[in-house]
Motif scaffolding. Structure first.
Motif, PDB file in Angstrom:
ATOM      1  N   THR A 141      -4.925  -3.246  -1.698  1.00 49.20           N
ATOM      2  CA  THR A 141      -5.789  -2.348  -2.468  1.00 49.20           C
ATOM      3  C   THR A 141      -6.781  -1.640  -1.553  1.00 49.20           C
ATOM      4  O   THR A 141      -6.992  -0.421  -1.666  1.00 49.20           O
ATOM      5  CB  THR A 141      -6.539  -3.134  -3.550  1.00 49.20           C
ATOM      6  N   ALA A 155       0.834  -1.203   0.000  1.00 45.54           N
ATOM      7  CA  ALA A 155       0.000   0.000   0.000  1.00 45.54           C
ATOM      8  C   ALA A 155       0.867   1.251   0.000  1.00 45.54           C
ATOM      9  O   ALA A 155       0.582   2.230  -0.705  1.00 45.54           O
ATOM     10  CB  ALA A 155      -0.939  -0.009   1.204  1.00 45.54           C
ATOM     11  N   VAL A 187      -7.821   3.355  -7.898  1.00 47.55           N
ATOM     12  CA  VAL A 187      -7.017   2.152  -7.697  1.00 47.55           C
ATOM     13  C   VAL A 187      -7.880   0.926  -7.923  1.00 47.55           C
ATOM     14  O   VAL A 187      -9.061   0.903  -7.579  1.00 47.55           O
ATOM     15  CB  VAL A 187      -6.390   2.128  -6.281  1.00 47.55           C
ATOM     16  N   VAL A 194      -5.069   1.067   0.451  1.00 46.29           N
ATOM     17  CA  VAL A 194      -4.852   2.285  -0.339  1.00 46.29           C
ATOM     18  C   VAL A 194      -6.131   3.116  -0.385  1.00 46.29           C
ATOM     19  O   VAL A 194      -6.114   4.342  -0.228  1.00 46.29           O
ATOM     20  CB  VAL A 194      -4.386   1.941  -1.771  1.00 46.29           C
ATOM     21  N   ALA A 196       2.248   1.785  -3.444  1.00 40.71           N
ATOM     22  CA  ALA A 196       1.220   2.270  -4.357  1.00 40.71           C
ATOM     23  C   ALA A 196       0.984   3.769  -4.187  1.00 40.71           C
ATOM     24  O   ALA A 196       0.919   4.524  -5.168  1.00 40.71           O
ATOM     25  CB  ALA A 196      -0.084   1.501  -4.141  1.00 40.71           C
ATOM     26  N   VAL A 197       0.862   4.222  -2.943  1.00 41.00           N
ATOM     27  CA  VAL A 197       0.610   5.637  -2.681  1.00 41.00           C
ATOM     28  C   VAL A 197       1.806   6.478  -3.127  1.00 41.00           C
ATOM     29  O   VAL A 197       1.652   7.517  -3.787  1.00 41.00           O
ATOM     30  CB  VAL A 197       0.301   5.870  -1.193  1.00 41.00           C
TER      31      VAL A 197
END
Length: 683
Positions: free
Chosen positions: A561, A519, A573, A564, A522-523
């Motif tokens: 996911t 996470a 996302v 996030v 991803a961010v």
């Protein structure tokens, strides 16, 4: 029909190629398809013109978008026969064909040389009208006073208006640097009220290189280092004793000496290997005289090229003095200097506003890389390059300096090592690091450079050309630390596809990230994407799409996911999702209909390093995509890693990326030290 822009010299020796190059660089970032056309070429045929060759290479233009027209010999012959209309019709025909493939075409006129200057001026004006191309008029200021230059501008303006040309811009080039303000004050803006841009003469552009001298004189290299891009700053004829010769020898001098002057040859070598003495740019042995074999063995070690000629010293010196450098020689250092000068002297937004160009529809790799340079230059930052003994680093530093991208530091001093060691000992005292250990650690370039960034002395660091990734990152992990709310340092590659930019993470740092780390990656990757102009639509990749699969790996991606979405609900996302569903709209329609990410993802988060690293390399090799990175993310201050196989261009791009990251980095956690400064490249 493409819009044409005609770059026309209005005085001999104006240096209009610099204007054409700078204009092309600007337009390349504001139009999808640029072209370059030279109606009258230098050389035996249309394909042999050096400016056409430079534009093709620089902006990746094919033969449909970069062409020459007629040769000078053809034009003179047609003019002598009174067939001006044939010149016009052939040029219009070529331009019309190019226009089918271009949004805007830069047309570079003739040089106005010799006794045909008036005829050429008329030819350029007529061609500009027939191509319906507004004129960028270039006035040469070399050898003119400020008032004389202002008069030349006014005369050119009136003559172009009389020829019924549409005047887009007036530019003054090759001015004495001391006269810039006086010229700007003396030149009137004209009826449009638009500014007249004034460019100084730059020595680094005007000086010939050793390669240009060798090519002009037809010289063969007989010894020394094959460095043909060294600037020739002066010419020295060794016709005196060695003691007197060494007194006048200076850095960058091209030394001309008879081949039997062993004393001079050895003196040049000795001077080159002394840190306090000047280093020649090159050595030319004259008279067809060969040194003794033992002297030749010494010359083989010369850090500069050694050439030989059958001509005598006087003839050689005269011929060398007649060599002139041109931007179209293609030397990247000269091109970098020209583009740096253009960016400093031209208000790009004002110039582009005049053109009413169509909106950009795609981002090509070359355009993205050019935009990196412009963004880095827009808010200059100070970057440290610790590996100053690597020749690639030094060459990249020179390019960055000439293009005016950012401030650079490549070396440190002993006193600062001691000072930074004291600070390192304080920061790592809890780990048992005392001053003696800190002094030892600060001798390491990566630690020293990272501490400069940590203390706010400099804004960012780029390293790794001669060190491992772990060696580059370790100091940052020890005391720079991650940004607030970020738990790990990760990386992305900016994948430059033919028409867009994708972001891949993490492909270089974290082997097996857990749910929270995925996470985080991803961010951070979405933030990096936005920072570089990519709208983030995040695909959390797995071997399963949606709820079609199960298992520990899929569940981890699903949980990441959701995490996030909880942390950053504004981010688009999707996950778990397979790569094909993430990029292909038709597959996405069947596997994940209604998704705002599926089929149009821009940020791809891989479940582990093995998958990510192999995928980015597979895409790079199979599709021809340009991979820029790894770009480190999550640190409070920008530190970036280079591959040990990196090129000079890789270093330039990574420094630009680091400078852009520094524009929005967190402020320094510690006050900058009060002691002296590090040595800066180019200062």
């Amino acid at each position: 029909m493409a819009k044409g822009i005609y770059v026309s010299a209005t005085t001999p020796g104006s240096g209009k190629s610099l204007i054409a190059l700078g204009l092309a660089d600007t337009l390349h970032r504001h139009a999808d398809r640029i072209g370059f056309f030279k109606p009258v070429v230098n050389g035996p045929d249309a394909d042999a013109d050096p400016m056409v060759a430079l534009m093709k290479a620089r902006f990746d233009l094919d033969g449909e978008r970069c062409r020459g027209g007629l040769t000078f010999a053809e034009v003179r012959g047609l003019l002598a026969e009174g067939k001006r209309e044939e010149i016009d019709s052939r040029c219009v025909e070529i331009f019309a064909e190019m226009a089918r493939h271009c949004d805007v075409v830069i047309v570079e006129g003739t040089d106005l040389t010799g006794q045909d200057a008036a005829v050429e001026f008329d030819l350029n004006a007529r061609l500009a009208n027939n191509l319906a191309a507004p004129v960028v008029a270039v006035v040469g200021a070399r050898g003119r006073t400020a008032l004389e230059t202002a008069d030349a501008v006014e005369v050119a303006r009136k003559e172009l208006v009389a020829a019924r040309c549409t005047l887009l811009a007036m530019m003054v080039n090759r001015a004495d640097p001391a006269d810039l303000e006086a010229i700007a004050a003396a030149v009137r803006p004209g009826a449009s009220g638009r500014p007249v841009y004034v460019f100084p003469e730059l020595d680094e552009i005007a000086r010939p290189t050793t390669g240009e001298v060798a090519a002009a004189l037809g010289l063969g290299q007989v010894a020394g280092r094959p460095d043909l891009e060294r600037d020739v700053r002066s010419i020295k004829v060794a016709a005196m004793s060695v003691a007197n010769f060494l007194h006048v020898l200076d850095d960058g001098a091209l030394v001309i000496a008879p081949g039997d002057r062993a004393d001079v040859l050895v003196a040049c070598l000795a001077s080159s290997f002394s840190p306090e003495s000047p280093v020649p740019a090159a050595l030319i042995l004259t008279g067809g005289l060969a040194p003794e074999p033992n002297i030749y063995s010494l010359l083989a070690q010369a850090p500069f090229p050694v050439f030989a000629t059958a001509d005598d010293t006087y003839v050689t010196a005269r011929r060398v003095s007649e060599v002139r450098s041109e931007i179209w020689s293609g030397h990247r250092r000269k091109v970098a200097s020209a583009l740096g000068l253009w960016s400093r002297r031209v208000d790009e937004a004002e110039l582009v506003e005049r053109l009413h160009l169509p909106r950009l529809e795609r981002t090509t790799p070359l355009r993205f890389l050019h935009e990196l340079i412009e963004r880095a230059r827009s808010q200059r930052r100070h970057i440290v390059l610790p590996e100053g003994t690597d020749i690639r680093i030094l060459r990249a530093a020179e390019i960055l300096h000439r293009r005016d991208v950012c401030e650079l530091t490549v070396l440190g001093r002993e006193a600062e090592v001691r000072e930074f060691a004291q600070k390192y000992a304080e920061l790592r005292a809890h780990k048992g690091v005392d001053l003696a250990k800190a002094l030892e650690v600060m001798q390491d370039e990566s630690y020293f450079g990272t501490m400069m960034v940590q203390l706010g002395v400099l804004d960012g660091m780029v390293s790794g050309a001669a060190h491992t990734t772990a060696h580059t990152i370790r100091p940052a992990l020890e005391f720079v630390k991650t940004r607030e709310g970020v738990k790990i340092v990760s990386s992305v590659f900016l994948m430059l596809m033919p028409d867009r930019v994708l972001v891949y993470g993490d492909c270089a740092v974290n082997p097996e990230p857990n749910v929270e780390q995925l996470a985080d990656i991803a961010v951070a990757s979405a933030e990096t994407a936005a920072q570089f102009g990519v709208q983030p639509r995040i695909a959390m990749l797995s071997y399963s799409t949606g709820g079609s699969g199960s298992g520990g790996a899929v569940d981890a991606v699903r949980q990441a996911t959701e995490l996030v979405r909880e942390r950053r609900p504004e981010l688009a996302v999707e996950g778990p999702i397979q790569y094909d569903a993430a990029v292909d709209a038709s597959i996405a329609a069947s596997k994940m209909p209604g998704s705002s990410v599926a089929g149009q993802a821009t940020v791809f988060i891989f479940p582990d390093l093995n998958t990510g690293n192999n995928t980015y390399k597979a895409v790079q090799q199979s599709s021809g995509a340009v991979a820029v990175g790894p770009v480190l993310q999550g640190l409070r201050k920008p530190v970036n890693d280079l591959s040990r196989g990196c090129t000079v261009e890789d270093i330039v791009n990574t420094v630009a990326i680091t400078a852009i990251q520094a524009q929005s980095a967190e402020p320094a956690a510690e006050p900058a030290p009060a002691a002296g400064h590090a040595s800066s490249a180019g200062s």
